[in-house]
Write a protein that holds these residues in place. Structure first.
Motif, PDB file in Angstrom:
ATOM      1  N   GLU A  63       0.822  -1.220   0.000  1.00  0.00           N
ATOM      2  CA  GLU A  63       0.000   0.000   0.000  1.00  0.00           C
ATOM      3  C   GLU A  63       0.853   1.265   0.000  1.00  0.00           C
ATOM      4  O   GLU A  63       0.530   2.247  -0.671  1.00  0.00           O
ATOM      5  N   THR A  64       1.950   1.247   0.752  1.00  0.00           N
ATOM      6  CA  THR A  64       2.811   2.432   0.828  1.00  0.00           C
ATOM      7  C   THR A  64       4.061   2.289  -0.031  1.00  0.00           C
ATOM      8  O   THR A  64       4.521   3.259  -0.626  1.00  0.00           O
ATOM      9  N   SER A  65       4.610   1.078  -0.112  1.00  0.00           N
ATOM     10  CA  SER A  65       5.858   0.881  -0.849  1.00  0.00           C
ATOM     11  C   SER A  65       5.649   0.666  -2.347  1.00  0.00           C
ATOM     12  O   SER A  65       6.555   0.891  -3.150  1.00  0.00           O
ATOM     13  N   GLY A  66       4.470   0.204  -2.718  1.00  0.00           N
ATOM     14  CA  GLY A  66       4.218  -0.146  -4.112  1.00  0.00           C
ATOM     15  C   GLY A  66       4.628  -1.560  -4.461  1.00  0.00           C
ATOM     16  O   GLY A  66       4.390  -2.022  -5.584  1.00  0.00           O
ATOM     17  N   ASN A  67       5.225  -2.271  -3.486  1.00  0.00           N
ATOM     18  CA  ASN A  67       5.677  -3.640  -3.728  1.00  0.00           C
ATOM     19  C   ASN A  67       4.530  -4.623  -3.495  1.00  0.00           C
ATOM     20  O   ASN A  67       4.535  -5.422  -2.559  1.00  0.00           O
ATOM     21  N   ARG A  68       3.558  -4.579  -4.365  1.00  0.00           N
ATOM     22  CA  ARG A  68       2.363  -5.394  -4.214  1.00  0.00           C
ATOM     23  C   ARG A  68       2.620  -6.846  -4.628  1.00  0.00           C
ATOM     24  O   ARG A  68       3.618  -7.147  -5.286  1.00  0.00           O
ATOM     25  N   LEU A  69       1.693  -7.703  -4.248  1.00  0.00           N
ATOM     26  CA  LEU A  69       1.779  -9.123  -4.578  1.00  0.00           C
ATOM     27  C   LEU A  69       0.555  -9.513  -5.382  1.00  0.00           C
ATOM     28  O   LEU A  69      -0.560  -9.554  -4.849  1.00  0.00           O
ATOM     29  N   VAL A  87       2.194 -16.100  -5.806  1.00  0.00           N
ATOM     30  CA  VAL A  87       2.086 -14.703  -6.216  1.00  0.00           C
ATOM     31  C   VAL A  87       3.166 -14.347  -7.228  1.00  0.00           C
ATOM     32  O   VAL A  87       4.167 -15.052  -7.378  1.00  0.00           O
ATOM     33  N   ARG A  88       2.961 -13.229  -7.895  1.00  0.00           N
ATOM     34  CA  ARG A  88       4.003 -12.605  -8.703  1.00  0.00           C
ATOM     35  C   ARG A  88       4.284 -11.240  -8.066  1.00  0.00           C
ATOM     36  O   ARG A  88       3.466 -10.333  -8.145  1.00  0.00           O
ATOM     37  N   PRO A  89       5.436 -11.113  -7.411  1.00  0.00           N
ATOM     38  CA  PRO A  89       5.734  -9.881  -6.683  1.00  0.00           C
ATOM     39  C   PRO A  89       6.089  -8.720  -7.594  1.00  0.00           C
ATOM     40  O   PRO A  89       6.731  -8.906  -8.630  1.00  0.00           O
ATOM     41  N   MET A  90       5.663  -7.530  -7.202  1.00  0.00           N
ATOM     42  CA  MET A  90       5.993  -6.305  -7.927  1.00  0.00           C
ATOM     43  C   MET A  90       7.054  -5.543  -7.140  1.00  0.00           C
ATOM     44  O   MET A  90       6.879  -4.375  -6.792  1.00  0.00           O
ATOM     45  N   GLY A  91       8.153  -6.229  -6.827  1.00  0.00           N
ATOM     46  CA  GLY A  91       9.208  -5.640  -6.022  1.00  0.00           C
ATOM     47  C   GLY A  91       9.546  -6.551  -4.864  1.00  0.00           C
ATOM     48  O   GLY A  91       8.996  -7.653  -4.737  1.00  0.00           O
ATOM     49  N   PRO A  92      10.459  -6.133  -3.990  1.00  0.00           N
ATOM     50  CA  PRO A  92      10.853  -6.956  -2.847  1.00  0.00           C
ATOM     51  C   PRO A  92       9.671  -7.264  -1.943  1.00  0.00           C
ATOM     52  O   PRO A  92       8.829  -6.396  -1.685  1.00  0.00           O
ATOM     53  N   ALA A  93       9.626  -8.478  -1.438  1.00  0.00           N
ATOM     54  CA  ALA A  93       8.520  -8.860  -0.556  1.00  0.00           C
ATOM     55  C   ALA A  93       8.767  -8.420   0.881  1.00  0.00           C
ATOM     56  O   ALA A  93       7.827  -8.240   1.647  1.00  0.00           O
ATOM     57  N   THR A  99      14.358  -9.844  -1.434  1.00  0.00           N
ATOM     58  CA  THR A  99      13.337 -10.592  -2.170  1.00  0.00           C
ATOM     59  C   THR A  99      12.427 -11.349  -1.227  1.00  0.00           C
ATOM     60  O   THR A  99      11.206 -11.406  -1.404  1.00  0.00           O
ATOM     61  N   SER A 100      13.020 -11.968  -0.195  1.00  0.00           N
ATOM     62  CA  SER A 100      12.283 -12.789   0.752  1.00  0.00           C
ATOM     63  C   SER A 100      12.540 -12.316   2.175  1.00  0.00           C
ATOM     64  O   SER A 100      13.592 -11.739   2.472  1.00  0.00           O
ATOM     65  N   CYS A 101      11.586 -12.585   3.061  1.00  0.00           N
ATOM     66  CA  CYS A 101      11.784 -12.299   4.477  1.00  0.00           C
ATOM     67  C   CYS A 101      12.675 -13.349   5.134  1.00  0.00           C
ATOM     68  O   CYS A 101      13.125 -13.158   6.263  1.00  0.00           O
ATOM     69  N   PHE A 102      12.924 -14.452   4.429  1.00  0.00           N
ATOM     70  CA  PHE A 102      13.717 -15.548   4.980  1.00  0.00           C
ATOM     71  C   PHE A 102      15.122 -15.518   4.378  1.00  0.00           C
ATOM     72  O   PHE A 102      15.457 -16.312   3.500  1.00  0.00           O
ATOM     73  N   GLY A 103      15.947 -14.585   4.837  1.00  0.00           N
ATOM     74  CA  GLY A 103      17.312 -14.489   4.347  1.00  0.00           C
ATOM     75  C   GLY A 103      17.410 -13.601   3.114  1.00  0.00           C
ATOM     76  O   GLY A 103      16.415 -13.169   2.536  1.00  0.00           O
ATOM     77  N   GLU A 104      18.659 -13.350   2.716  1.00  0.00           N
ATOM     78  CA  GLU A 104      18.917 -12.424   1.620  1.00  0.00           C
ATOM     79  C   GLU A 104      19.070 -13.109   0.273  1.00  0.00           C
ATOM     80  O   GLU A 104      19.185 -12.450  -0.758  1.00  0.00           O
ATOM     81  N   ALA A 105      19.098 -14.452   0.250  1.00  0.00           N
ATOM     82  CA  ALA A 105      19.280 -15.175  -1.014  1.00  0.00           C
ATOM     83  C   ALA A 105      18.094 -14.916  -1.943  1.00  0.00           C
ATOM     84  O   ALA A 105      16.946 -14.798  -1.503  1.00  0.00           O
ATOM     85  N   ASP A 106      18.399 -14.822  -3.227  1.00  0.00           N
ATOM     86  CA  ASP A 106      17.367 -14.560  -4.231  1.00  0.00           C
ATOM     87  C   ASP A 106      17.154 -15.796  -5.084  1.00  0.00           C
ATOM     88  O   ASP A 106      18.067 -16.227  -5.786  1.00  0.00           O
ATOM     89  N   ALA A 107      15.970 -16.373  -5.015  1.00  0.00           N
ATOM     90  CA  ALA A 107      15.581 -17.507  -5.871  1.00  0.00           C
ATOM     91  C   ALA A 107      16.660 -18.586  -5.907  1.00  0.00           C
ATOM     92  O   ALA A 107      17.349 -18.750  -6.902  1.00  0.00           O
ATOM     93  N   PRO A 108      16.819 -19.327  -4.822  1.00  0.00           N
ATOM     94  CA  PRO A 108      17.857 -20.362  -4.793  1.00  0.00           C
ATOM     95  C   PRO A 108      17.519 -21.541  -5.686  1.00  0.00           C
ATOM     96  O   PRO A 108      16.371 -21.740  -6.089  1.00  0.00           O
ATOM     97  N   GLY A 109      18.540 -22.352  -6.000  1.00  0.00           N
ATOM     98  CA  GLY A 109      18.337 -23.583  -6.760  1.00  0.00           C
ATOM     99  C   GLY A 109      17.760 -23.329  -8.136  1.00  0.00           C
ATOM    100  O   GLY A 109      18.105 -22.360  -8.818  1.00  0.00           O
ATOM    101  N   LEU A 110      16.850 -24.206  -8.551  1.00  0.00           N
ATOM    102  CA  LEU A 110      16.257 -24.097  -9.884  1.00  0.00           C
ATOM    103  C   LEU A 110      15.392 -22.850 -10.054  1.00  0.00           C
ATOM    104  O   LEU A 110      15.018 -22.500 -11.168  1.00  0.00           O
TER     105      LEU A 110
END
Length: 207
Positions: A63-69, A87-93, A99-110
């Motif tokens: 709502e405030t950041s523009g990073n909608r889901l 979801v398809r994120p429109m920016g960092p979640a 990207t994720s609230c669970f660590g800084e890694a972006d789309a691990p593995g496949l």
């Protein structure tokens, strides 16, 4: 999308945990909670809306950041007391900008394949003079096919006689150009995965 009457809100005191997952990379982005009103708004708007326990009320992500889901699907678990939102994120979640609230890694593995596909799709509209991806796509499937052939030969040569680092590098080039070729033919890597899945055979049971 989902029938709220099949869900058990009472077990969690009116709230249901919602695991939020990237529909393409399958990366878990965050864990939030929904009451019935938040779920109804999510279904109606197509954007993830949650119940904030700290704020004590409903809030739509971004709502405030523009990073909608943007919600692709909502799937309940077997007991109807938890949800998975694809979801398809429109920016960092994450509010920390990751990207994720669970660590800084972006789309691990496949998930990196899907992330690369998304980047290729974004570059399609770029200036071909400044983007190799845009240039390849502008030249069409024949040029992309040529590059796949070239990279395939280089990967095979590296596999036959090159060091591990060279093989990994050439294989990365091959995969990238294959994804560009698929994009130029309006196909996704999921089409390839669907073919692989169709070829699977159940393991033979021991006699």
């Amino acid at each position: 999308m989902i029938d709220p009457t099949t869900l058990d809100f009472d077990k969690g005191g009116g709230l249901i945990p919602a695991i939020v997952q990237d529909a393409d990379t399958l990366q878990v982005l965050t864990l939030a909670y929904m009451d019935r009103a938040a779920l109804d708004e999510t279904v109606q708007s197509g954007e993830a809306t949650f119940f904030s326990r700290s704020r004590g009320g409903r809030w739509r992500k971004g709502e405030t950041s523009g990073n909608r889901l943007s919600v692709v699907s909502i799937t309940p678990d077997c007991d109807g007391d938890a949800l998975v939102l694809a979801v398809r994120p429109m920016g960092p979640a994450c509010h920390l900008g990751t990207t994720s609230c669970f660590g800084e890694a972006d789309a691990p593995g496949l998930g990196r394949i899907a992330r690369l596909e998304r980047t290729i799709a974004e570059r399609a509209s770029a200036d071909p003079e400044s983007s190799w991806t845009a240039k390849l796509l502008a030249q069409g499937p024949k040029r992309a096919s040529q590059k796949v052939g070239e990279e395939g030969v280089e990967t095979a040569l590296a596999g036959a006689a090159g060091p591990d680092e060279e093989l990994a590098s050439e294989a990365a080039d091959l995969i990238y150009h294959l994804l560009v070729l698929l994009r130029s033919r309006h196909l996704s890597f999921q089409a390839v995965l669907d073919v692989l899945a169709s070829r699977e055979r159940p393991a033979k049971q021991p006699q």
